[in-house]
Motif scaffolding. Structure first.
Motif, PDB file in Angstrom:
ATOM      1  N   ARG A   1      -4.891 -18.942   5.867  1.00  0.00           N
ATOM      2  CA  ARG A   1      -5.290 -17.797   5.035  1.00  0.00           C
ATOM      3  C   ARG A   1      -6.466 -17.064   5.664  1.00  0.00           C
ATOM      4  N   LYS A   2      -6.467 -15.769   5.472  1.00  0.00           N
ATOM      5  CA  LYS A   2      -7.612 -14.964   5.913  1.00  0.00           C
ATOM      6  C   LYS A   2      -8.574 -14.851   4.741  1.00  0.00           C
ATOM      7  N   PRO A   3      -9.887 -14.744   5.010  1.00  0.00           N
ATOM      8  CA  PRO A   3     -10.807 -14.540   3.885  1.00  0.00           C
ATOM      9  C   PRO A   3     -10.479 -13.240   3.147  1.00  0.00           C
ATOM     10  N   ILE A   4     -10.505 -13.300   1.814  1.00  0.00           N
ATOM     11  CA  ILE A   4     -10.147 -12.108   1.018  1.00  0.00           C
ATOM     12  C   ILE A   4     -11.063 -10.935   1.351  1.00  0.00           C
ATOM     13  N   GLU A   5     -12.339 -11.244   1.613  1.00  0.00           N
ATOM     14  CA  GLU A   5     -13.296 -10.162   1.927  1.00  0.00           C
ATOM     15  C   GLU A   5     -12.817  -9.353   3.136  1.00  0.00           C
ATOM     16  N   GLU A   6     -12.259 -10.049   4.125  1.00  0.00           N
ATOM     17  CA  GLU A   6     -11.790  -9.365   5.331  1.00  0.00           C
ATOM     18  C   GLU A   6     -10.637  -8.414   4.981  1.00  0.00           C
ATOM     19  N   ILE A   7      -9.717  -8.880   4.150  1.00  0.00           N
ATOM     20  CA  ILE A   7      -8.557  -8.055   3.769  1.00  0.00           C
ATOM     21  C   ILE A   7      -9.022  -6.870   2.927  1.00  0.00           C
ATOM     22  N   ILE A   8      -9.970  -7.117   2.039  1.00  0.00           N
ATOM     23  CA  ILE A   8     -10.519  -6.020   1.218  1.00  0.00           C
ATOM     24  C   ILE A   8     -11.109  -4.947   2.139  1.00  0.00           C
ATOM     25  N   GLY A   9     -11.771  -5.389   3.200  1.00  0.00           N
ATOM     26  CA  GLY A   9     -12.366  -4.459   4.166  1.00  0.00           C
ATOM     27  C   GLY A   9     -11.321  -3.556   4.809  1.00  0.00           C
ATOM     28  N   TYR A  10     -10.151  -4.138   5.170  1.00  0.00           N
ATOM     29  CA  TYR A  10      -9.099  -3.311   5.790  1.00  0.00           C
ATOM     30  C   TYR A  10      -8.593  -2.236   4.835  1.00  0.00           C
ATOM     31  N   LEU A  11      -8.578  -2.594   3.545  1.00  0.00           N
ATOM     32  CA  LEU A  11      -7.841  -1.766   2.584  1.00  0.00           C
ATOM     33  C   LEU A  11      -8.712  -0.762   1.837  1.00  0.00           C
ATOM     34  N   LYS A  12      -9.982  -0.646   2.229  1.00  0.00           N
ATOM     35  CA  LYS A  12     -10.887   0.115   1.367  1.00  0.00           C
ATOM     36  C   LYS A  12     -10.507   1.594   1.210  1.00  0.00           C
ATOM     37  N   ASP A  13      -9.760   2.168   2.167  1.00  0.00           N
ATOM     38  CA  ASP A  13      -9.405   3.583   2.059  1.00  0.00           C
ATOM     39  C   ASP A  13      -7.993   3.812   1.518  1.00  0.00           C
ATOM     40  N   HIS A  14      -7.342   2.743   1.066  1.00  0.00           N
ATOM     41  CA  HIS A  14      -5.945   2.891   0.652  1.00  0.00           C
ATOM     42  C   HIS A  14      -5.789   2.772  -0.859  1.00  0.00           C
ATOM     43  N   LYS A  15      -4.826   3.521  -1.377  1.00  0.00           N
ATOM     44  CA  LYS A  15      -4.642   3.570  -2.840  1.00  0.00           C
ATOM     45  C   LYS A  15      -3.317   2.959  -3.304  1.00  0.00           C
ATOM     46  N   ASN A  16      -2.328   2.955  -2.428  1.00  0.00           N
ATOM     47  CA  ASN A  16      -1.024   2.381  -2.783  1.00  0.00           C
ATOM     48  C   ASN A  16      -0.676   1.322  -1.742  1.00  0.00           C
ATOM     49  N   ILE A  17      -0.746   0.096  -2.163  1.00  0.00           N
ATOM     50  CA  ILE A  17      -0.671  -1.000  -1.193  1.00  0.00           C
ATOM     51  C   ILE A  17       0.498  -1.930  -1.520  1.00  0.00           C
ATOM     52  N   LEU A  18       1.210  -2.324  -0.486  1.00  0.00           N
ATOM     53  CA  LEU A  18       2.271  -3.317  -0.648  1.00  0.00           C
ATOM     54  C   LEU A  18       1.825  -4.623  -0.003  1.00  0.00           C
ATOM     55  N   VAL A  19       1.813  -5.687  -0.794  1.00  0.00           N
ATOM     56  CA  VAL A  19       1.541  -7.017  -0.221  1.00  0.00           C
ATOM     57  C   VAL A  19       2.910  -7.640   0.075  1.00  0.00           C
ATOM     58  N   LEU A  20       3.160  -7.877   1.359  1.00  0.00           N
ATOM     59  CA  LEU A  20       4.497  -8.252   1.811  1.00  0.00           C
ATOM     60  C   LEU A  20       4.512  -9.686   2.336  1.00  0.00           C
ATOM     61  N   GLY A  21       5.199 -10.549   1.626  1.00  0.00           N
ATOM     62  CA  GLY A  21       5.254 -11.959   2.030  1.00  0.00           C
ATOM     63  C   GLY A  21       6.479 -12.265   2.871  1.00  0.00           C
ATOM     64  N   CYS A  22       6.564 -13.477   3.345  1.00  0.00           N
ATOM     65  CA  CYS A  22       7.678 -13.919   4.189  1.00  0.00           C
ATOM     66  C   CYS A  22       8.113 -15.300   3.706  1.00  0.00           C
ATOM     67  N   ASN A  23       9.423 -15.449   3.550  1.00  0.00           N
ATOM     68  CA  ASN A  23       9.952 -16.691   2.967  1.00  0.00           C
ATOM     69  C   ASN A  23      10.117 -17.837   3.956  1.00  0.00           C
ATOM     70  N   GLU A  24       9.731 -17.611   5.198  1.00  0.00           N
ATOM     71  CA  GLU A  24      10.015 -18.643   6.206  1.00  0.00           C
ATOM     72  C   GLU A  24       8.788 -19.523   6.468  1.00  0.00           C
ATOM     73  N   CYS A  25       8.353 -19.581   7.723  1.00  0.00           N
ATOM     74  CA  CYS A  25       7.315 -20.554   8.115  1.00  0.00           C
ATOM     75  C   CYS A  25       6.048 -20.475   7.255  1.00  0.00           C
ATOM     76  N   VAL A  26       5.576 -19.250   7.011  1.00  0.00           N
ATOM     77  CA  VAL A  26       4.305 -19.109   6.287  1.00  0.00           C
ATOM     78  C   VAL A  26       4.408 -19.557   4.827  1.00  0.00           C
ATOM     79  N   THR A  27       5.649 -19.644   4.317  1.00  0.00           N
ATOM     80  CA  THR A  27       5.833 -20.196   2.964  1.00  0.00           C
ATOM     81  C   THR A  27       5.612 -21.705   3.016  1.00  0.00           C
ATOM     82  N   VAL A  28       6.155 -22.327   4.066  1.00  0.00           N
ATOM     83  CA  VAL A  28       6.039 -23.786   4.195  1.00  0.00           C
ATOM     84  C   VAL A  28       4.578 -24.193   4.402  1.00  0.00           C
ATOM     85  N   CYS A  29       3.843 -23.392   5.181  1.00  0.00           N
ATOM     86  CA  CYS A  29       2.439 -23.779   5.407  1.00  0.00           C
ATOM     87  C   CYS A  29       1.511 -23.108   4.379  1.00  0.00           C
ATOM     88  N   GLU A  30       2.099 -22.645   3.288  1.00  0.00           N
ATOM     89  CA  GLU A  30       1.351 -22.178   2.104  1.00  0.00           C
ATOM     90  C   GLU A  30       0.294 -21.131   2.444  1.00  0.00           C
TER      91      GLU A  30
END
Lengths: 116, 222
Positions: free
Chosen positions: B6-35
């Motif tokens: 996982r990335k720190p939430i603060e870092e992700i918040i930093g990327y998104l500060k200028d955006h208003k419509n955001i899609l959080v896009l997950g993946c059902n494969e490897c990253v699901t298994v490693c939570e």
């Protein structure tokens, strides 16, 4: 045993505290809860072996996230007690309610109300 | 599988500060298994981002979608009709998924939501360890199925270095010496004669040293 406890808490019953997921705690805050406490069986007394230990870890995860987004991790709390301990239940929820009153309302709820 | 953290939430918040419509896009494969980036983690991150935005008084729309995979076009096509609603995507897939999503949707910024770490295995829930570095020339047949490329800090091919002590590596007392593991395994298989054979110079051009790699299979291409 006519015990008094604060009327402003909302009890969500689950079959085991292990049923409480991180997302349930976060959704409660997102919807405006000022605090969430998970009341679980005493450690070592879980009928499903480790449900209460999993709940504790999830509360800790929620605290971490709430801290990082500036809502305050102390708004999520874990208590352990036996199912027969009515007075202790009343004591814990009273303590928790007082603590949340001191912290003030959930900032998400405040912002939502201001916008409305 | 590909292991991510996982990335720190603060870092992700930093990327998104200028955006208003955001899609959080997950993946059902490897990253699901490693939570790190499955449907559950998408829900948690989206909820945290929504709360943060509300608290800051920002009107931000955050949606959640989890695709079967982000490293195949047919699955990425599932968001083609809705992608124009968003001015940013946070992809919780590995680095492959993030890049492939960005390649499909040129006009939408795609930000990474996890740190992609390595190819590894699940030792137990919450513990993933590296097993393969994708060097392109597998030598596991001669090393008792234990990889000195991925597991020896020096990537040695002909036995341990002088830093191997009591079966542990000199870089860290918790790290097993890969060559001790190889020797123990060959001994158990009664194939220690394999250890006697000199391993010739390895062709590293199939590793990262040769630049970005590709596998071409004309026999299966359409």
């Amino acid at each position: 045993m006519r015990l008094q406890y604060p009327p402003n808490i909302r009890i969500v019953r689950v079959p085991c505290s292990g049923k409480v997921d991180l997302i349930h705690i976060l959704h409660a805050f997102e919807k405006g809860a000022d605090g969430v406490c998970v009341l679980a069986c005493l450690e070592g007394d879980c009928h499903f072996n480790n449900g209460n230990l999993m709940a504790r870890r999830r509360v800790e995860q929620a605290q971490e996230i709430l801290n990082s987004i500036g809502i305050g991790g102390e708004r999520a709390q874990m208590y352990n007690l036996s199912a027969s301990e009515g007075p202790r239940f009343a004591q814990y929820v009273t303590e928790f309610t007082e603590k949340i009153k001191d912290l003030g309302p959930n900032p998400v709820k405040l912002a939502k109300n201001k916008a409305a | 599988m590909i292991v991510a953290d996982r990335k720190p939430i603060e870092e992700i918040i930093g990327y998104l500060k200028d955006h208003k419509n955001i899609l959080v896009l997950g993946c059902n494969e490897c990253v699901t298994v490693c939570e790190a980036g499955g449907k559950k983690e998408v829900g948690v991150l989206a909820s945290a981002l929504r709360m943060h935005a509300k608290k800051e008084g920002n009107e931000v729309k955050i949606d959640e979608v989890t695709l079967e995979r982000q490293c195949d076009r047919e699955y990425l096509d599932e968001i083609r009709d809705s992608i124009d609603q968003y001015d940013a995507v946070v992809s919780l897939a590995c680095g492959v998924g993030v890049q492939f999503t960005a390649e499909q949707y040129h006009s939408t910024p795609v930000y990474p939501g996890v740190n992609t770490c390595f190819m590894g295995a699940t030792e137990k829930r919450g513990l993933w360890t590296e097993r393969c570095q994708g060097c392109g020339q597998c030598i596991l047949a001669t090393t008792g199925s234990i990889c000195p490329v991925a597991r020896c800090a020096k990537r040695l091919f002909n036995g341990p270095c002088g830093g191997s002590t009591d079966g542990k590596c000199e870089i860290n007392a918790e790290v097993d010496c890969a060559w001790q593991l190889i020797i123990d395994r060959l001994k158990a298989l009664d194939r220690l004669d394999e250890y006697e054979k000199l391993c010739p110079l390895k062709d590293w051009s199939t590793d990262r040293a040769g630049g970005p790699r590709k596998v071409v299979r004309e026999d299966v291409q359409q």
